[in-house]
Design a protein around this motif. Structure first.
Motif, PDB file in Angstrom:
ATOM      1  N   MET A   1       1.280  -0.563  -0.054  1.00  0.00           N
ATOM      2  CA  MET A   1      -0.329   0.045  -0.066  1.00  0.00           C
ATOM      3  C   MET A   1       1.013   1.396  -0.012  1.00  0.00           C
ATOM      4  N   ASP A   2       0.189   2.509  -0.501  1.00  0.00           N
ATOM      5  CA  ASP A   2       1.085   3.718  -0.685  1.00  0.00           C
ATOM      6  C   ASP A   2       0.671   4.621   0.517  1.00  0.00           C
ATOM      7  N   TYR A   3       1.795   4.869   1.670  1.00  0.00           N
ATOM      8  CA  TYR A   3       1.751   5.830   2.661  1.00  0.00           C
ATOM      9  C   TYR A   3       1.716   7.360   2.539  1.00  0.00           C
ATOM     10  N   ASP A   4       2.512   7.769   1.201  1.00  0.00           N
ATOM     11  CA  ASP A   4       2.527   8.842   0.396  1.00  0.00           C
ATOM     12  C   ASP A   4       0.889   9.656   1.003  1.00  0.00           C
ATOM     13  N   MET A   5       0.906  11.014   1.588  1.00  0.00           N
ATOM     14  CA  MET A   5      -0.044  12.055   1.217  1.00  0.00           C
ATOM     15  C   MET A   5       0.874  13.317   0.361  1.00  0.00           C
ATOM     16  N   ASP A   6       0.152  13.168  -0.649  1.00  0.00           N
ATOM     17  CA  ASP A   6      -0.205  14.860  -1.738  1.00  0.00           C
ATOM     18  C   ASP A   6      -0.516  15.421  -0.737  1.00  0.00           C
ATOM     19  N   LEU A   7      -0.082  16.594  -0.853  1.00  0.00           N
ATOM     20  CA  LEU A   7      -0.651  18.114  -0.300  1.00  0.00           C
ATOM     21  C   LEU A   7      -0.362  19.164  -1.203  1.00  0.00           C
ATOM     22  N   ILE A   8      -1.107  20.120  -1.873  1.00  0.00           N
ATOM     23  CA  ILE A   8      -1.267  21.636  -2.108  1.00  0.00           C
ATOM     24  C   ILE A   8      -1.971  22.693  -0.634  1.00  0.00           C
ATOM     25  N   LYS A   9      -0.758  23.382  -0.810  1.00  0.00           N
ATOM     26  CA  LYS A   9      -0.769  24.659   0.494  1.00  0.00           C
ATOM     27  C   LYS A   9      -1.045  26.143  -0.084  1.00  0.00           C
ATOM     28  N   ILE A  10      -1.937  26.739   0.581  1.00  0.00           N
ATOM     29  CA  ILE A  10      -2.567  27.830  -0.405  1.00  0.00           C
ATOM     30  C   ILE A  10      -2.704  29.143   0.881  1.00  0.00           C
ATOM     31  N   VAL A  11      -2.163  29.741   0.512  1.00  0.00           N
ATOM     32  CA  VAL A  11      -1.940  31.170   1.536  1.00  0.00           C
ATOM     33  C   VAL A  11      -2.310  32.250   0.436  1.00  0.00           C
ATOM     34  N   ASP A  12      -3.426  33.411   0.969  1.00  0.00           N
ATOM     35  CA  ASP A  12      -3.323  34.220   0.009  1.00  0.00           C
ATOM     36  C   ASP A  12      -1.792  35.033   0.072  1.00  0.00           C
ATOM     37  N   ALA A  13      -1.609  35.686  -0.584  1.00  0.00           N
ATOM     38  CA  ALA A  13      -0.399  36.698  -0.951  1.00  0.00           C
ATOM     39  C   ALA A  13       0.038  37.982  -0.201  1.00  0.00           C
ATOM     40  N   LYS A  14      -1.057  38.659  -0.530  1.00  0.00           N
ATOM     41  CA  LYS A  14      -0.949  39.294   0.307  1.00  0.00           C
ATOM     42  C   LYS A  14      -0.992  39.424   2.204  1.00  0.00           C
ATOM     43  N   THR A  15      -2.075  38.418   2.981  1.00  0.00           N
ATOM     44  CA  THR A  15      -1.853  39.038   4.049  1.00  0.00           C
ATOM     45  C   THR A  15      -1.126  37.214   4.876  1.00  0.00           C
ATOM     46  N   GLY A  16      -0.837  36.467   3.626  1.00  0.00           N
ATOM     47  CA  GLY A  16       0.002  35.070   4.581  1.00  0.00           C
ATOM     48  C   GLY A  16      -0.932  34.572   4.975  1.00  0.00           C
ATOM     49  N   GLU A  17      -2.425  34.615   4.986  1.00  0.00           N
ATOM     50  CA  GLU A  17      -2.814  33.964   5.960  1.00  0.00           C
ATOM     51  C   GLU A  17      -3.454  32.765   5.098  1.00  0.00           C
ATOM     52  N   PRO A  18      -3.906  31.466   5.835  1.00  0.00           N
ATOM     53  CA  PRO A  18      -3.984  30.288   4.950  1.00  0.00           C
ATOM     54  C   PRO A  18      -5.261  30.165   4.690  1.00  0.00           C
ATOM     55  N   MET A  19      -5.058  30.251   3.080  1.00  0.00           N
ATOM     56  CA  MET A  19      -6.880  29.443   2.460  1.00  0.00           C
ATOM     57  C   MET A  19      -7.126  28.817   2.490  1.00  0.00           C
TER      58      MET A  19
END
Length: 739
Positions: A207-225
């Motif tokens: 089985m595959d243990y790996d998790m692929d992930l995308i992180k999205i952050v507001d370019a202006k505020t730096g807050e996670p979206m």
């Protein structure tokens, strides 16, 4: 001279101007009918919805390449599969409400594959049999909610920084997680062993243990979206013994991540954003969340090729062989643990996700008649698919959800030839079909079953979408681990060779994302004919054909071609042509001598954090109004001013459950159960119910609430717990596995 503060603002603005993507995120409720509709996934007609454990949601992510003005949408949705009805329904709404921007070519629906949602959303009759036909209300709730989520994301688009992360779900990301089965386990290890030894040697596990992930952050505020991830595990921690709507382990993982960023429900109600987390399904066809393995009631393991238990006479039973999660017989606890482990791994990867995803948005779509597809493997061998057929091992079910028809077992000839004869009598598989599907022992030749409309699809869709160095393959079935690995390699190769993506690019096989047509095993696993092989409907070359299609699409993408004629869109029956699987609510009546909202069983006066509160109120049928983006039940706390009330939880929350029950012909009770969080503030609380009743031909609003009760540790009063007999009986297993 510029101050440091001014310089910082300039740098932020420069970063916004140079942002590689503009991103929008949105979330909406897709919870369907919360009573009496059969659930989808286990195909158990006795598993009917009895309420809500956690509401279901659609989470939309829009990625716009501002230079090319090209965009794509990923909709992570808590449902069994992206059926053709849902795909065409969403496309139709988006063409009307956001014309010229979104179509099925650049929109992909990524289901969590929960088995705890209302059925009746597929246009093909094999997947409607258990629900007695199509259920308009189930489908409409999903289409409406997905449309709302995409529109919210569309009007929320702004410059964003998008990065990638990759990591395992094991004891390196989840401290103390038991290995090798932290959050997943291969439920058909004997099938996996049929793959070539030299190929298996390339991988450390089945089985595959790996998790692929995308992180999205507001370019202006730096807050996670927001964040998206894919991890291969079935959302089958909840079993068919439960009738409560739930997102299962992936739904709970999403809930935990959003709560961690957005704050507790008392600050911002769950399921409303602004930060959203989508947990998608990878190639999990043979991967179970039931990490304790499969056991018979006598404590003996049944993790064998057949997955059956034997009685004292030697008679096999698939219904006695059950897979268990970390909670043993407590499926709620298993769901919570597996969900929490996915969340912890995702949070660990998210916090360290600093690799730029790269540039560019691209997509391809193909429609193929898989009943007669001829192709060549890369080594020149010919392959062809067959009109669909399901085997006798399909009738056995899996260890996650056995059929309880004990004449059938995985990887074994049925003990009752009469049942097989009946299947043949209904469908009459010709000699050519038997030869094409060999070694499958055909039970249902669904390729010939057209009444009242086709049982399975002939033409189906394939999608390939690229965001920088991440490629998402939307496939119309459940790929097993090795099938997914082979297809991912085939897709990646031309894209790397042409320099479109880097050698470190990632390919995600997104199961059940472009329709649903059963399982997809490797040709070697197919020979073993366990459940997954028996449910690979288009013959032994199904996987080879699908890989060939996706490789051709990747080659077109790599060469930058405007894709050739993609084929005709699958034609499905209209709503008017399909059988409606659910009758309308006739009437609701209050209790004799009472009224809607009266409390039948009230709460006690004093409770402590960690304990359970429960009350029963006279209510009405939940199908009168689905109350999407709202709730049926909630918990309210009296503020310190002693005058105003504030909601602290509703039926989006894990700890609050809504259960409906019919009484007599037309009366109903609603049971509210609140597991008081251990960190719950002391104070005065009340449970509240709100719904609609169909009374005297009119829909009227009804409501009721319990008396006020206290939550406090500082009391000498005895703790009064009200045992939830119905819930306990539904959730528990009579025996727990022994190791």
């Amino acid at each position: 001279m510029l101050s440091w503060r001014m310089l910082a603002k300039i740098f932020v603005l420069l970063g916004v101007a140079g942002a590689e993507y503009h991103v929008g995120v949105g979330i909406a409720d897709v919870t369907g009918p919360a009573a009496e509709v059969v659930m989808m996934g286990y195909a158990d007609q006795d598993q009917r919805v009895t309420g809500i454990h956690m509401r279901l949601h659609a989470r939309a992510f829009i990625f716009l390449d501002p230079e090319a003005n090209k965009r794509m949408v990923y909709v992570a949705v808590d449902t069994w599969a992206a059926t053709e009805s849902l795909i065409q329904g969403l496309e139709g709404r988006l063409l009307m409400e956001l014309p010229g921007l979104y179509s099925r070519h650049n929109v992909i629906i990524g289901p969590s594959h929960t088995h705890m949602g209302p059925a009746g959303t597929s246009p093909y009759y094999l997947y409607q049999v258990s629900s007695f036909g199509y259920v308009k209300q189930s489908t409409q709730a999903l289409v409406d909610g997905m449309t709302e989520a995409v529109k919210m994301a569309h009007y929320n688009i702004r410059p964003a920084k998008v990065t990638m992360g990759l990591g395992p779900v094991d004891n390196t990301t989840v401290p103390g997680c038991p290995m090798p089965y932290c959050a997943s386990r291969n439920r058909s290890p004997t099938s996996y062993l049929h793959n070539p030894e030299e190929e298996r040697a390339n991988y450390s596990s089945n089985m595959d243990y790996d998790m692929d992930l995308i992180k999205i952050v507001d370019a202006k505020t730096g807050e996670p979206m927001g964040t998206m991830n894919w991890f291969a595990v079935h959302a089958t921690s909840m079993k068919s013994s439960s009738g409560l709507i739930s997102g299962d382990n992936k739904g709970y993982a999403q809930y935990l991540f959003e709560k961690a960023i957005n704050g507790p429900s008392s600050v911002r109600p769950a399921g409303r954003g602004p930060f959203i987390a989508g947990f998608g399904a990878g190639a999990a066809g043979d991967i179970s969340p039931n990490t304790y393995g499969s056991w018979c009631q006598d404590g003996k393991s049944c993790e064998t090729a057949q997955s059956v238990c034997y009685d004292h006479r030697g008679k096999p039973s698939n219904g006695e062989c059950n897979a268990y999660g970390p909670g043993g017989g407590d499926i709620l606890h298993s769901t919570k643990v597996i969900g929490e482990r996915q969340y912890l791994a995702a949070r660990h990867i998210f916090d360290g996700a600093d690799r730029s995803i790269g540039r560019g948005v691209d997509y391809r779509t193909r429609y193929v008649d898989l009943t007669q597809y001829y192709f060549k493997y890369e080594d020149g061998r010919p392959g062809r698919t067959c009109p669909p057929a399901m085997s006798t091992t399909f009738a056995a079910g899996t260890t996650d959800g056995p059929s309880h028809v004990d004449e059938f077992g995985q990887n074994m000839t049925p003990t009752n030839g009469f049942l097989r004869f009946l299947g043949h009598l209904i469908t009459l598989p010709p000699a050519e079909a038997k030869s094409c599907h060999a070694p499958k022992d055909i039970l249902l030749y669904t390729g010939s079953m057209k009444a009242p409309y086709p049982y399975m699809p002939s033409r189906m869709a394939f999608q390939l979408l690229r965001i920088g160095d991440l490629i998402i393959a939307g496939v119309p079935g459940e790929f097993t681990t090795m099938a997914g690995r082979r297809t991912a390699k085939a897709i990646k190769k031309p894209l790397v060779e042409k320099g479109v993506v880097s050698p470190d690019a990632r390919v995600v096989i997104n199961n059940c994302a472009s329709g649903y047509a059963g399982y997809v095993t490797t040709i070697e696993e197919y020979q073993h004919q366990r459940y997954e092989g028996g449910s690979t409907a288009y013959g032994p070359h199904t996987h080879g054909a699908m890989t060939n299609i996706l490789r051709e699409m990747a080659e077109e993408m790599a060469e930058g071609k405007v894709y050739r004629w993609p084929g005709a869109v699958p034609k499905i029956p209209t709503q008017d042509q399909m059988m409606e699987g659910q009758t309308d609510v006739v009437a609701d009546d209050p209790p004799i001598g009472g009224k809607f909202g009266d409390v039948k069983t009230d709460v006690r006066g004093m409770y402590a954090p960690g304990h359970r509160v429960q009350a029963t109120i006279w209510g009405a049928h939940p199908r009168n109004n689905l109350r999407r983006n709202s709730s049926f039940v909630s918990v309210w706390r009296l503020k310190d001013d002693g005058k105003t009330w504030h909601m602290v939880a509703d039926d989006n929350d894990w700890e609050l459950r809504f259960e409906w029950k019919r009484v007599g012909i037309s009366a109903s009770t609603v049971t509210i159960t609140w597991e008081i969080p251990k960190d719950c503030p002391h104070g005065s609380y009340s449970l509240y119910y709100s719904g609609e009743a169909k009374h005297r031909s009119s829909i009227i609003k009804i409501e009721g609430h319990t008396r006020t009760f206290q939550v406090s540790n500082k009391t000498s009063y005895p703790y009064y717990d009200v045992p939830d007999v119905n819930m306990t009986e539904r959730m528990r297993r009579t025996e727990q596995p022994t190791s």
